[in-house]
Write an enzyme that holds these catalytic residues in place. Structure first.
Site, PDB file in Angstrom:
ATOM      1  N   PHE A 141       0.864  -1.181   0.000  1.00  0.00           N
ATOM      2  CA  PHE A 141       0.000   0.000   0.000  1.00  0.00           C
ATOM      3  C   PHE A 141       0.898   1.226   0.000  1.00  0.00           C
ATOM      4  O   PHE A 141       1.576   1.516   0.983  1.00  0.00           O
ATOM      5  CB  PHE A 141      -0.941   0.048   1.202  1.00  0.00           C
ATOM      6  CG  PHE A 141      -1.873   1.239   1.131  1.00  0.00           C
ATOM      7  CD1 PHE A 141      -3.036   1.174   0.381  1.00  0.00           C
ATOM      8  CD2 PHE A 141      -1.554   2.427   1.764  1.00  0.00           C
ATOM      9  CE1 PHE A 141      -3.881   2.281   0.271  1.00  0.00           C
ATOM     10  CE2 PHE A 141      -2.388   3.532   1.657  1.00  0.00           C
ATOM     11  CZ  PHE A 141      -3.553   3.452   0.916  1.00  0.00           C
ATOM     12  N   ASP A 226       9.577   2.951   1.486  1.00  0.00           N
ATOM     13  CA  ASP A 226       8.379   3.712   1.836  1.00  0.00           C
ATOM     14  C   ASP A 226       8.212   3.628   3.350  1.00  0.00           C
ATOM     15  O   ASP A 226       7.678   2.667   3.883  1.00  0.00           O
ATOM     16  CB  ASP A 226       7.160   3.125   1.120  1.00  0.00           C
ATOM     17  CG  ASP A 226       5.864   3.824   1.503  1.00  0.00           C
ATOM     18  OD1 ASP A 226       5.873   4.636   2.454  1.00  0.00           O
ATOM     19  OD2 ASP A 226       4.829   3.540   0.876  1.00  0.00           O
ATOM     20  N   LYS A 255       3.099  11.506   6.815  1.00  0.00           N
ATOM     21  CA  LYS A 255       2.313  11.322   8.034  1.00  0.00           C
ATOM     22  C   LYS A 255       2.914  12.023   9.245  1.00  0.00           C
ATOM     23  O   LYS A 255       2.693  13.206   9.440  1.00  0.00           O
ATOM     24  CB  LYS A 255       2.060   9.833   8.276  1.00  0.00           C
ATOM     25  CG  LYS A 255       1.194   9.205   7.178  1.00  0.00           C
ATOM     26  CD  LYS A 255       0.612   7.893   7.596  1.00  0.00           C
ATOM     27  CE  LYS A 255      -0.139   7.222   6.452  1.00  0.00           C
ATOM     28  NZ  LYS A 255      -1.356   7.952   6.048  1.00  0.00           N
TER      29      LYS A 255
END
Length: 401
Positions: A141, A226, A255
């Site tokens: 994801f 990532d 984030k």
């Protein structure tokens, strides 16, 4: 209808149904706790998918944001501003890299990493134009843009968005042999999550990340990590790759870099990689804006103390010990994760992950389900041991009684 019901009804009537949130309407939050419009308090055990690593309403971050709000919030990159150079310098130092390219969201940062890898492949490695290939892992994801969902294996994320972007090859996560077989002369990068969050907090087998680093170095391929969910203290280290002493060619961050205050993301790499860009070839109106830089600089300062990495390590050991005890009851099939991050596979006989999340909500604990009977636990790193234990008590009550 009460305030909660009115708010949910309005959201259902006028908001696109691209999410299926739990039926709670948050009004205020502080630390690891949120309060809804009816005045009920909930322990946040999700932390905005790690965007809120440093808690709701962190005073240092709010003060940094407020001070910058009084000065200047946006210039666009048409001009320099006085927070940009410091942000790039400090983030590059935190990552041990030469350069930083700031964006806003995680998906934008992944898109930037893809563009960087392809441009590097053509300009540096010498891959023929239009043939650059990036290898990714199944169950990944990385975001929801049309390019990113093109290499997703999740039907919900991918279906009905074709035609899909070519240039990606999917291999099994954790399988070095499959990765090695997939690399060819047109491969420019391997893009991986060091821990797969959305897939259920999947930790790769020991030696996998060092093996990826070895293969990519030997074959002149970029290793892109990532770390949007896994970095900045969540797993007990600044980066999840640190657990195996692996340094990728490129970090993708987001984030928690914005502290839950503003969206901030970035790609960090050395000059021989990020130096491929020339003026006008990539950009963002809001990327690297003064407000984002001010908040992110405070995040970096917090991380440099090591306090939150230590808390995630210490409380994470306790979290995983307690969750491991539930495996012995038969209520939980397995537990995975690192630091204050766990994927918990619930015995299907006890309900779906969504149903367990709803029962926990009724007891004042907020988590999120994924992939059927799995729930994710990722509280803010500011959570106290007492609050963590209380949350785990509610989980035991829901699962064991």
């Amino acid at each position: 209808m009460n305030a909660t019901e009115r708010s949910i009804a309005a959201a259902e009537a006028h908001g696109a149904h691209n999410y299926h949130p739990l039926p709670v309407v948050v009004a205020t939050a502080e630390g690891a706790w949120m309060t809804d419009v009816e005045g009920r308090r909930y322990l946040d055990m999700l932390a905005g998918y790690s965007a809120l690593n440093f808690g709701h309403g962190n005073r240092r971050l709010l003060d940094a944001a407020k001070a910058q709000l009084e000065r200047v919030t946006l210039t666009s990159r048409a001009f320099h501003h006085d927070r940009y150079a410091e942000f790039c310098t400090e983030l590059a130092a935190l990552c041990g890299k030469d350069m930083v390219l700031p964006m806003n969201t995680g998906a934008e940062a992944i898109e930037t990493a893809i563009k960087t890898a392809r441009k590097w492949g053509y300009r540096v490695k010498g891959v023929p134009d239009g043939r650059a290939k990036i290898i990714v892992a199944d169950n990944n994801f990385h975001g929801r843009t049309t390019t990113i969902v093109s290499f997703s294996t999740d039907p919900e994320a991918r279906a009905d968005y074709g035609p899909y972007t070519p240039g990606f090859e999917i291999v099994p996560y954790g399988d070095l042999a499959a990765l090695e077989a997939a690399i060819d002369e047109d491969t420019v990068a391997v893009l991986l999550e060091p821990i797969q969050g959305e897939a259920g907090v999947l930790v790769p087998p020991p030696g996998y990340l060092p093996g990826v680093r070895r293969l990519t170095t030997e074959r002149n391929v970029l290793f892109i990590a990532d770390e949007i969910q896994s970095a900045l203290g969540r797993t007990g280290h600044t980066f999840a790759c640190d657990h195996e002493d692996v340094v990728p060619d490129m970090y993708v961050l987001g984030k928690a870099l914005g502290g839950g205050v503003v969206p901030v993301s970035a790609v960090a790499a050395d000059r021989d990689v990020l130096g491929v860009f020339r003026p006008g070839e990539h950009g963002s109106t809001f990327g690297g804006n003064p407000l984002a830089c001010a908040v992110a600089l405070e995040v970096i300062a917090i991380l440099k103390t090591g306090e939150y990495q230590e808390r995630a390590t210490r409380l994470g050991e306790h979290l995983h010990h307690e969750l491991g005890l539930l495996v012995g009851t038969g209520a939980v099939q397995s537990v995975r994760g690192r630091g204050l991050w766990a994927g918990v596979d619930i015995a299907p006989s006890l309900g779906t992950g969504r149903e367990v999340s709803e029962r926990l909500m009724e007891r004042g604990v907020l988590v999120k389900d994924t992939h059927g009977s799995t729930i994710r636990i990722a509280p803010p790193l500011v959570i106290s041991k007492e609050d963590l234990d209380w949350g785990l008590e509610q989980l035991r009550a829901v699962l064991v009684g």
